[in-house]
Design a protein around this motif. Structure first.
Motif, PDB file in Angstrom:
ATOM      1  N   PRO A  51      45.116  72.784 -45.162  1.00  0.00           N
ATOM      2  CA  PRO A  51      46.080  72.992 -44.073  1.00  0.00           C
ATOM      3  C   PRO A  51      47.019  74.164 -44.359  1.00  0.00           C
ATOM      4  O   PRO A  51      47.380  74.425 -45.500  1.00  0.00           O
ATOM      5  N   VAL A  52      47.388  74.855 -43.304  1.00  0.00           N
ATOM      6  CA  VAL A  52      48.431  75.871 -43.333  1.00  0.00           C
ATOM      7  C   VAL A  52      49.394  75.475 -42.227  1.00  0.00           C
ATOM      8  O   VAL A  52      48.995  75.336 -41.078  1.00  0.00           O
ATOM      9  N   GLN A 103      50.301  87.275 -42.196  1.00  0.00           N
ATOM     10  CA  GLN A 103      49.603  88.211 -41.323  1.00  0.00           C
ATOM     11  C   GLN A 103      48.321  87.578 -40.806  1.00  0.00           C
ATOM     12  O   GLN A 103      47.227  87.850 -41.280  1.00  0.00           O
ATOM     13  N   THR A 104      48.515  86.712 -39.830  1.00  0.00           N
ATOM     14  CA  THR A 104      47.429  86.008 -39.168  1.00  0.00           C
ATOM     15  C   THR A 104      47.958  85.540 -37.828  1.00  0.00           C
ATOM     16  O   THR A 104      49.083  85.866 -37.453  1.00  0.00           O
ATOM     17  N   PHE A 105      47.197  84.746 -37.114  1.00  0.00           N
ATOM     18  CA  PHE A 105      47.689  84.201 -35.862  1.00  0.00           C
ATOM     19  C   PHE A 105      48.794  83.203 -36.183  1.00  0.00           C
ATOM     20  O   PHE A 105      48.617  82.336 -37.020  1.00  0.00           O
ATOM     21  N   GLY A 106      49.919  83.316 -35.503  1.00  0.00           N
ATOM     22  CA  GLY A 106      51.060  82.473 -35.819  1.00  0.00           C
ATOM     23  C   GLY A 106      51.168  81.227 -34.980  1.00  0.00           C
ATOM     24  O   GLY A 106      51.611  80.191 -35.459  1.00  0.00           O
ATOM     25  N   HIS A 107      50.779  81.311 -33.705  1.00  0.00           N
ATOM     26  CA  HIS A 107      50.887  80.145 -32.833  1.00  0.00           C
ATOM     27  C   HIS A 107      50.023  80.349 -31.603  1.00  0.00           C
ATOM     28  O   HIS A 107      49.590  81.448 -31.305  1.00  0.00           O
ATOM     29  N   LEU A 108      49.804  79.254 -30.896  1.00  0.00           N
ATOM     30  CA  LEU A 108      49.084  79.262 -29.625  1.00  0.00           C
ATOM     31  C   LEU A 108      50.134  79.171 -28.531  1.00  0.00           C
ATOM     32  O   LEU A 108      50.934  78.241 -28.519  1.00  0.00           O
ATOM     33  N   ALA A 151      59.581  76.824 -25.357  1.00  0.00           N
ATOM     34  CA  ALA A 151      59.829  75.753 -26.318  1.00  0.00           C
ATOM     35  C   ALA A 151      58.666  75.773 -27.309  1.00  0.00           C
ATOM     36  O   ALA A 151      57.591  76.314 -27.009  1.00  0.00           O
ATOM     37  N   TYR A 152      58.893  75.186 -28.478  1.00  0.00           N
ATOM     38  CA  TYR A 152      57.839  75.080 -29.494  1.00  0.00           C
ATOM     39  C   TYR A 152      57.679  73.627 -29.914  1.00  0.00           C
ATOM     40  O   TYR A 152      58.668  72.900 -30.050  1.00  0.00           O
ATOM     41  N   VAL A 153      56.425  73.234 -30.155  1.00  0.00           N
ATOM     42  CA  VAL A 153      56.099  71.916 -30.700  1.00  0.00           C
ATOM     43  C   VAL A 153      54.984  72.080 -31.732  1.00  0.00           C
ATOM     44  O   VAL A 153      54.323  73.119 -31.782  1.00  0.00           O
ATOM     45  N   HIS A 154      54.785  71.027 -32.523  1.00  0.00           N
ATOM     46  CA  HIS A 154      53.639  70.955 -33.424  1.00  0.00           C
ATOM     47  C   HIS A 154      52.665  69.916 -32.876  1.00  0.00           C
ATOM     48  O   HIS A 154      53.093  68.847 -32.412  1.00  0.00           O
ATOM     49  N   ASP A 155      51.369  70.214 -32.943  1.00  0.00           N
ATOM     50  CA  ASP A 155      50.365  69.210 -32.612  1.00  0.00           C
ATOM     51  C   ASP A 155      50.271  68.218 -33.787  1.00  0.00           C
ATOM     52  O   ASP A 155      50.990  68.377 -34.780  1.00  0.00           O
ATOM     53  N   ASP A 188      50.121  69.802 -37.232  1.00  0.00           N
ATOM     54  CA  ASP A 188      51.148  70.824 -37.485  1.00  0.00           C
ATOM     55  C   ASP A 188      50.803  72.228 -37.003  1.00  0.00           C
ATOM     56  O   ASP A 188      51.442  73.191 -37.418  1.00  0.00           O
ATOM     57  N   ASN A 189      49.821  72.370 -36.114  1.00  0.00           N
ATOM     58  CA  ASN A 189      49.596  73.679 -35.495  1.00  0.00           C
ATOM     59  C   ASN A 189      50.771  73.961 -34.573  1.00  0.00           C
ATOM     60  O   ASN A 189      51.222  73.078 -33.835  1.00  0.00           O
TER      61      ASN A 189
END
Length: 141
Positions: free
Chosen positions: A68-69, A81-86, A123-127, A130-131
């Motif tokens: 997990p990240v 340096q990668t995709f940070g969020h959806l 707004a931000y949430v985690h699935d 934790d994505n």
């Protein structure tokens, strides 16, 4: 140079539990149509491409031994340096936020707030794994 005329097709998330994440994304975003399944037993990989039938697609990939990240918030995500969020556009931010954090059990990262652009809120949430997910509402007018 001519334009490629590229369009977004899907986002891919590496997950620990394919079945649980399929259920969660189905309930959370209406991604109930399975467009594709792949089972690469020899590689320890299973995938499912989920769709809402209106253009939103998420590919979930479960790989045995994956690590997990997790990013606690969008600023922390920018350190890698990668995709940070959806980021997902929603018509009603308050309703989407309530549905995800109430009915679906998403963890709150940041509650609805005004965005940098006029008429935008986010707004931000985690699935459950934790994505990091951003919800964006744009009001026109």
């Amino acid at each position: 140079m001519p334009s490629l005329a590229a369009r977004f097709h899907h986002v891919s998330l590496s997950v620990a539990d394919l079945s649980n994440q399929e259920r969660w994304y189905g309930e959370a975003f209406g991604l109930t149509q399975i467009e594709e399944r792949v089972d690469l037993t020899s590689a320890g990989v299973r995938t499912a491409v989920l769709s809402d039938g209106q253009g939103l697609r998420v590919e979930l990939i479960e790989r045995s031994g994956s690590r997990p990240v997790s990013h606690p918030d969008p600023l922390a995500a920018a350190a890698d340096q990668t995709f940070g969020h959806l980021a997902l556009h929603v018509p009603d931010l308050d309703a989407a936020f309530a549905h995800l954090t109430g009915d679906c059990g998403a963890q709150i990262v940041s509650p609805p707030a005004p965005g940098a652009s006029p008429g935008m809120r986010y707004a931000y949430v985690h699935d459950p794994e934790d994505n990091l997910l951003e919800l964006i509402e744009v009001q026109h007018g």
